[in-house]
Motif scaffolding. Structure first.
Motif, mmCIF file in Angstrom:
data_model
loop_
_atom_site.group_PDB
_atom_site.id
_atom_site.type_symbol
_atom_site.label_atom_id
_atom_site.label_comp_id
_atom_site.label_asym_id
_atom_site.label_seq_id
_atom_site.Cartn_x
_atom_site.Cartn_y
_atom_site.Cartn_z
ATOM 1 N N ASN A 110 -2.605 -5.021 -6.134
ATOM 2 C CA ASN A 110 -2.079 -4.590 -4.821
ATOM 3 C C ASN A 110 -0.923 -5.454 -4.328
ATOM 4 O O ASN A 110 -0.691 -5.565 -3.122
ATOM 5 N N LEU B 99 -7.693 -5.312 5.222
ATOM 6 C CA LEU B 99 -7.387 -4.100 4.466
ATOM 7 C C LEU B 99 -7.556 -2.844 5.320
ATOM 8 O O LEU B 99 -6.802 -1.875 5.180
ATOM 9 N N GLY B 100 -8.531 -2.874 6.240
ATOM 10 C CA GLY B 100 -8.716 -1.758 7.177
ATOM 11 C C GLY B 100 -7.509 -1.607 8.095
ATOM 12 O O GLY B 100 -7.055 -0.488 8.379
ATOM 13 N N ALA C 85 0.850 -1.192 0.000
ATOM 14 C CA ALA C 85 0.000 0.000 0.000
ATOM 15 C C ALA C 85 0.882 1.238 0.000
ATOM 16 O O ALA C 85 1.976 1.223 0.568
ATOM 17 N N VAL D 133 -4.421 -2.591 7.343
ATOM 18 C CA VAL D 133 -3.337 -2.084 6.494
ATOM 19 C C VAL D 133 -3.426 -0.557 6.387
ATOM 20 O O VAL D 133 -2.421 0.153 6.529
ATOM 21 N N GLU D 134 -4.637 -0.047 6.175
ATOM 22 C CA GLU D 134 -4.824 1.402 6.047
ATOM 23 C C GLU D 134 -4.426 2.137 7.319
ATOM 24 O O GLU D 134 -3.822 3.220 7.271
ATOM 25 N N SER D 135 -4.757 1.564 8.479
ATOM 26 C CA SER D 135 -4.417 2.233 9.749
ATOM 27 C C SER D 135 -2.903 2.242 9.974
ATOM 28 O O SER D 135 -2.350 3.230 10.461
ATOM 29 N N LYS E 180 0.946 5.713 0.240
ATOM 30 C CA LYS E 180 0.288 7.002 0.473
ATOM 31 C C LYS E 180 1.253 8.104 0.063
ATOM 32 O O LYS E 180 2.418 8.113 0.483
ATOM 33 N N ASP F 212 -11.880 -7.336 4.183
ATOM 34 C CA ASP F 212 -12.049 -5.925 4.551
ATOM 35 C C ASP F 212 -11.402 -5.587 5.889
ATOM 36 O O ASP F 212 -10.862 -4.485 6.065
ATOM 37 N N LEU G 13 -0.641 2.167 7.527
ATOM 38 C CA LEU G 13 -0.115 3.096 6.516
ATOM 39 C C LEU G 13 -0.301 4.548 6.973
ATOM 40 O O LEU G 13 0.605 5.372 6.829
ATOM 41 N N ALA G 14 -1.469 4.858 7.528
ATOM 42 C CA ALA G 14 -1.760 6.228 7.981
ATOM 43 C C ALA G 14 -0.753 6.672 9.043
ATOM 44 O O ALA G 14 -0.260 7.809 9.013
ATOM 45 N N LYS G 15 -0.416 5.785 9.977
ATOM 46 C CA LYS G 15 0.533 6.135 11.039
ATOM 47 C C LYS G 15 1.957 6.261 10.479
ATOM 48 O O LYS G 15 2.690 7.197 10.825
#
Length: 286
Positions: A154, A92-93, A63, A95-97, A65, A89, A99-101
């Motif tokens: 991905n 993937l949720g 992933a 993974v997003e958290s 950003k 899901d 990545l955000a940090k």
């Protein structure tokens, strides 16, 4: 004598296209080191190159950003055991958290990144899904113009940094890198030990036999030059327009390529694969 498994012979055959006995002999002589066996086979048979290793231990996703001002990007790999979970899901949720940090903190140290809440979230997800999940690696790329390309599955992603130009050019170069997989940005970036290894292979190939040393050296120089052109990003024909090189594309935008990071899911992780019938036969023997 090294104990050579049938699986290792099979992998070498798949990667080289050579016969079973030839592959087994090469593996015995290389004491089971498949990369060394490939080098030896290239020397003796004149084979140009072998396919990359296909065995990977992990599934999962990559992933990316990118900052709104295109000044930096973070690319991350998170592994699961199966493709099924990699599409889930909840996974993937998570993974997003992560990545955000990583993006907010510009953090690529996995231990520091995961400390606290994210590690707790990972453990809870492992309990819920019933598969091991690991955050494997993260990279930060900074520069004047940074953009990225994530392949539609991905599983492959590239981030590129340019000295100037715009995000679209950087993204085009990232797409090229994802598709073509260059080793380095420019020929002079190629590690000397890799050039030495390639020269050893070239000098030992059958068509060099019996030629005077100066002729062999001239031929080797030409082949090394070709090897560098094929493996250096700026020398490669641009995938969207093979009439120009990537270097020419970027120069036309008044820029240079600074760096790229390309990652694929499970690269460099190996798992022993057995077919079910062989496993059962092995257990019956025991």
């Amino acid at each position: 004598m090294a104990n050579i498994s049938a699986g290792l012979v099979k992998e070498l055959r798949e990667r080289t296209g050579l016969g079973m006995m030839e592959c087994k002999k090469a593996l015995v002589e290389a004491e089971g080191d498949i990369e060394r066996a490939i080098d030896d086979l290239r020397k003796s048979s004149g084979m140009k190159a072998a396919k990359k290793a296909g065995r990977t231990a992990a599934d999962g996703v990559v992933a990316v950003k990118v900052a709104d001002d295109n000044s930096y990007a973070v690319v991350l790999e998170v592994n699961s055991e199966t493709d099924f979970v990699a599409r889930d899901d909840n996974f993937l949720g998570f993974v997003e958290s992560v990545l955000a940090k990583a993006f907010a903190d510009k953090q690529t140290d996995i231990e520091a990144l995961m400390a606290g809440d994210l590690e707790s979230a990972r453990e809870a997800l492992v309990q819920k899904i019933g598969e091991n999940i690991s955050v494997r690696r993260a990279f930060l790329v900074e520069g004047a113009v940074v953009d990225a390309y994530v392949h539609s599955n991905n599983r492959l992603a590239t981030v590129v940094s340019l000295t100037a130009g715009d995000a679209e050019i950087a993204r085009d170069v990232a797409m090229h890198v994802t598709a073509v997989n260059p080793r380095v940005v420019r020929p002079e970036d190629m590690p000397q030990e890799e050039l030495d290894r390639e020269k050893d292979i070239i000098m030992a190939q059958p068509d060099m036999e019996g030629k005077p040393q100066e002729i062999k050296e001239k031929m080797a120089v030409g082949r090394i030059k070709k090897y560098l052109a094929e493996n250096s990003l700026v020398e490669q024909a641009f995938v969207k327009n093979p009439e120009q090189t990537v270097g020419q594309l970027v120069k036309a935008a008044g820029a240079d390529v600074v760096a790229f990071v390309r990652i694929g899911v499970g690269e460099g992780i190996e798992v022993e694969k057995k077919d079910f019938a062989a496993e059962v036969a092995e257990q019956l023997k025991g």
